[in-house]
Each structure stands twice: as structure tokens, then as C-alpha cells.
Write an enzyme that holds these catalytic residues in place. Structure first.
Site, PDB file in Angstrom:
ATOM      1  N   LYS A 221       0.824  -1.214   0.000  1.00  0.00           N
ATOM      2  CA  LYS A 221       0.000   0.000   0.000  1.00  0.00           C
ATOM      3  C   LYS A 221       0.865   1.274   0.000  1.00  0.00           C
ATOM      4  O   LYS A 221       2.092   1.187  -0.004  1.00  0.00           O
ATOM      5  CB  LYS A 221      -0.963  -0.039   1.183  1.00  0.00           C
ATOM      6  CG  LYS A 221      -1.868  -1.284   1.209  1.00  0.00           C
ATOM      7  CD  LYS A 221      -2.980  -1.230   0.183  1.00  0.00           C
ATOM      8  CE  LYS A 221      -3.626  -2.570  -0.116  1.00  0.00           C
ATOM      9  NZ  LYS A 221      -4.491  -3.127   0.911  1.00  0.00           N
TER      10      LYS A 221
HETATM   11  C1  LIG Z   1      -5.483  -4.206   1.432  1.00  0.00           C
HETATM   12  C2  LIG Z   1      -6.922  -3.964   1.511  1.00  0.00           C
HETATM   13  C3  LIG Z   1      -7.655  -4.091   2.695  1.00  0.00           C
HETATM   14  C4  LIG Z   1      -7.101  -4.714   3.927  1.00  0.00           C
HETATM   15  O1  LIG Z   1      -5.973  -4.121   4.424  1.00  0.00           O
HETATM   16  P1  LIG Z   1      -5.089  -4.873   5.511  1.00  0.00           P
HETATM   17  O2  LIG Z   1      -4.287  -3.760   6.120  1.00  0.00           O
HETATM   18  O3  LIG Z   1      -4.259  -5.879   4.791  1.00  0.00           O
HETATM   19  O4  LIG Z   1      -6.006  -5.494   6.498  1.00  0.00           O
HETATM   20  C5  LIG Z   1      -8.980  -3.690   2.710  1.00  0.00           C
HETATM   21  N1  LIG Z   1      -9.570  -3.227   1.600  1.00  0.00           N
HETATM   22  C6  LIG Z   1      -8.914  -3.122   0.431  1.00  0.00           C
HETATM   23  C7  LIG Z   1      -9.645  -2.581  -0.754  1.00  0.00           C
HETATM   24  C8  LIG Z   1      -7.586  -3.518   0.336  1.00  0.00           C
HETATM   25  O5  LIG Z   1      -6.944  -3.456  -0.840  1.00  0.00           O
END
Ligand SMILES: *Cc1c(COP(=O)(O)O)cnc(C)c1O
Length: 398
Positions: free
Chosen positions: A198
Site C-alpha cells: 500500500k
Molecule cells: C489491502 C486492503 C484491505 C485490507 O488491508 P489490511 O491492512 O491488509 O487489512 C482492505 N480493503 C482493500 C480494498 C484492500 O486493498
């Protein structure tokens, strides 16, 4: 596109080493921060996490930020704090990661999927209203790839039907909607992710922002066992051993180890954004004549560009999306697919959804590929991606 000689993908690859679709950028500052915490005697949620939360609030321009050990945990706590439970329905996009809908199920509520706008790949706000029932409690818009949803429309609809809005901003740190950072709008809660792919990372982690002091306080309690005061308060000199459990809360707090990484990463968020934008503008320029549908422009603010999704014009190619990805991989180019529409997953199929229910998401899924995009990617890295695309398109073009 200029005509290219046909060369079989995988023979004489464009680069010697594999380029992943995403990679975090960790420097000395992150490492120093973690070592400092390791030596401090306090490893779990404490001073560093408070600092990370404060700096995050400042960056977004929102009064309350709460750190979580994942965005999934943040989403779960946000819905719990809003009182979502059995019998309730929560509307969200079908074109998202499993976490967005799974957390609704954790609470005994039902996710209700809506198809996407085929251009933006975000939830089609015009299709939300027909899904609202007397049991609907909340909407979770997902800012796909970092591009903000049509939040004015979604917030207006929520107001009209008295619904909560929890933004899944896992992709959208740094995104701006009509002059405001995502995370500072009028929705109840916004949830960010710091998973390694991310916009910034803490290894694993997330952050919830809200304008409401009541919600902030409730989420804080849900975040840690439903305990009304956190360990940091209790174990300080003068702190009391006494605590009360006011809800069957979860264990979703972020460690100071992770927050130390987050503090260093957050400082670079704007630089990361500029680098992502630079890479994206090079992609737009290089790929404009390829048989791809490129992301449409976003004029109401700033796309965080977590992803650069291209959609293959399969009519012009002699291959499937799978074969295209396989050929890129043989050229040592990593890619990913975001997302397999949730209604096609066995768990959600069992709830009654089937192929054909969300044609726009299914069509996008058939064609979509996320190209490598991360701040650390060099110009040469990107050049190799473009060369590999040229080669694969040349090989498969009709
Ligand atoms: C990555 C992601 C999540 C979850 O994030 P985590 O920090 O891994 O729990 C939720 N929603 C979307 C759209 C994502 O891409």
C-alpha cells in the site's frame, strides 16, 4: 503503436532479475526507529503509536486518528463501534478485497454488493439507491486503486436514508477529493491500510480517522478488549491496575515497533505520491497507443495511484488475460490482479450470488492487470516494463 517484430515472450527476457508488482521502500530512518523502540523497554502500543496517530491526523487534517494492526481490524472496529450487527445490511462494491465484506459477516450482518462504474472501477453510485432496504445501516465505498469515489453523491444518499458511511481507503492515502484529503470528509470513519504493497507501510497496520470524538472513543475501546483505558495509561507511574471491560472488544492495537516504521514512512508520503505520479504519467505517455484501456483522468482532486490498472482490449489480442500475465512473468515482470469480484468467491456464491449478477465487475476482471508501480521503481525498471508490454502485445496482436 509501431509495428513490432514477433519475438516469443520468455526467450531473451527484457530484464535479468524479476521486477515485483510492488515493493516497500525502507530506509535507515525506519530501521533506526525500530531499533530505538526495541531498546526502549516498551514494545507494544505506547508513545510511538500516539505520535504516529498525531502526525497522521495532522497530515490528513482530521481531529482523530486511531492506529490498528490492519485495515481489516480498523474496518471491523468501525462497524462494531457504529453498532452494526445481526440483521443489518451493509452496501459495498463487489470489486474489492475480501476484507471489506468479510468484516460485515464477522458482525453477523449481510454485505450487499453493488456493481462498479466501468470507467472508474469504483462503486456505481447510481446503483446504490436501489439496494437500500429498511435493514441497510451503512455504505462502504472503496476508493479503487486510490481514485476517490463520488463522495458527494454517496454522502448525500447516506444523509437521505440516515445511513453511516465508512470509507475503505486502503488504497487512498494521499488522495484528495474536491480539496479535502480522503480521511477528512464527512463520513463517519475512514480506514487506511499499511500493508507492504500500500501507499505507505508499517509491515502490517492500518489507521482509522474520524471527526467524531464519540466514535473515536468507542473505536479505541473496541480496538483493545473493550477495555475502557489502554495499557499505556495503566502501566505508567501513577497509573492504576484497575480496568473495566465495557464491550467484547478485539485485539487490534498497533505495536510501537510498527508505529516507528509508520512515522518514518508518513514523512515521505508526499514524496512517494510525487514519484507515483511521475511513473503514472510516463505510463500514460508510453502506453497511449497500446490495445489497453487506461485509467480515466480524475478532475475532482488527486488519485493516490496505489495501482495502475490497465484493461486489455481482448478483441485486438490473441490471448486471455492469464496468458498475457504469464508472458509478462516470463519476461521477469511481476503484475497482479485487483480484484476477483467477491460474488464469484465460493463463500459469497453460497449466499446466492452467481455469475452475471455484476456484469461491469466481471468484464473488468476479465481484462484487468495491475502494472508494477511503487515509489522505489527506477526509470530503467519502468522502461523494462514498457519493453516487455511491447513484446507481449507484439506477440499476441491479431
Ligand atoms: C489491502 C486492503 C484491505 C485490507 O488491508 P489490511 O491492512 O491488509 O487489512 C482492505 N480493503 C482493500 C480494498 C484492500 O486493498
Amino acid at each position: 503503436m509501431k509495428p513490432i517484430k514477433k519475438e516469443k515472450p520468455g526467450e531473451n527476457p527484457v530484464r535479468a532479475s524479476y521486477l515485483p508488482f510492488s515493493q516497500p521502500w525502507i530506509e535507515e530512518e525506519e530501521i533506526r526507529g525500530v531499533v530505538e523502540v526495541l531498546k526502549s523497554g516498551w514494545l507494544t502500543t505506547g508513545r510511538k503509536t500516539l505520535q504516529f496517530e498525531e502526525e497522521f491526523s495532522k497530515y490528513i487534517g482530521v481531529p482523530h486518528s486511531l492506529a490498528f494492526n490492519s485495515c481489516t481490524g480498523g474496518l471491523h472496529c468501525a462497524l462494531a463501534a457504529l453498532g452494526i450487527g445481526p440483521g443489518d445490511e451493509v452496501i459495498t462494491s463487489v470489486f474489492t478485497f475480501a476484507a471489506t465484506a468479510n468484516v460485515v459477516c464477522h458482525l453477523g450482518a449481510e454485505p450487499v454488493f453493488v456493481d462498479i462504474d466501468p470507467q472508474t472501477l469504483n462503486i456505481d453510485h447510481k446503483k446504490i439507491e436501489e439496494k437500500i432496504s429498511p435493514r441497510t445501516k451503512a455504505i462502504i465505498p472503496v476508493h479503487y486503486g486510490g481514485r476517490p469515489c463520488e463522495m458527494d453523491n454517496i454522502l448525500a444518499l447516506a444523509k437521505k436514508y440516515n445511513l453511516y458511511v465508512v470509507e475503505d481507503a486502503a488504497h487512498a492515502l494521499g488522495a484528495i477529493y474536491k480539496g479535502k484529503m480522503i480521511g477528512a470528509l464527512d463520513s463517519q470513519v475512514t480506514c487506511f491500510s499499511f500493508y507492504p504493497t500500500k501507499c505507505i507501510t508499517t509491515g502490517e497496520g492500518g489507521m482509522n480517522t474520524t471527526r467524531s470524538p464519540e466514535l473515536a472513543s468507542k473505536m479505541k475501546t473496541w480496538r483493545l478488549h473493550g477495555i475502557s483505558r489502554d495499557a499505556w495509561d495503566r502501566y505508567q507511574k501513577g497509573g492504576s491496575w484497575y480496568y473495566e471491560v465495557v464491550s467484547p472488544g478485539y485485539k487490534y492495537n498497533l505495536t510501537d515497533l510498527a508505529s516507528a516504521i509508520g512515522i518514518a514512512q508518513l514523512k515521505k508520503a508526499e514524496e512517494f505520491q510525487r514519484r507515483r505520479e511521475k511513473i503514472v504519467s510516463r505510463y500514460f505517455k508510453a502506453l497511449k497507443d497500446f490495445p489497453f484501456i487506461l485509467p480515466p483522468p480524475f478532475k475532482e482532486g488527486r488519485n493516490a495511484w496505489h495501482l495502475f490498472p490497465i484493461q486489455l482490449k481482448l478483441e485486438e489480442l490473441n490471448c486471455t488475460r492469464e496468458e498475457f500475465i504469464e508472458a509478462l512473468s516470463k519476461e521477469n515482470i511481476g503484475t497482479s490482479v485487483h480484484f476477483i469480484p467477491l460474488h464469484l468467491m465460493p463463500f459469497y456464491r453460497e449466499k446466492g450470488w452467481k455469475e452475471g449478477d455484476f456484469p461491469n465487475a466481471e468484464e473488468a476482471f476479465r481484462r484487468i492487470i495491475s502494472l508494477p508501480l511503487f515509489p522505489k521503481m527506477s526509470e530503467e525498471d519502468q522502461e523494462s516494463v514498457i519493453m516487455a508490454l511491447e513484446k507481449v502485445v507484439g506477440w499476441y496482436s491479431k
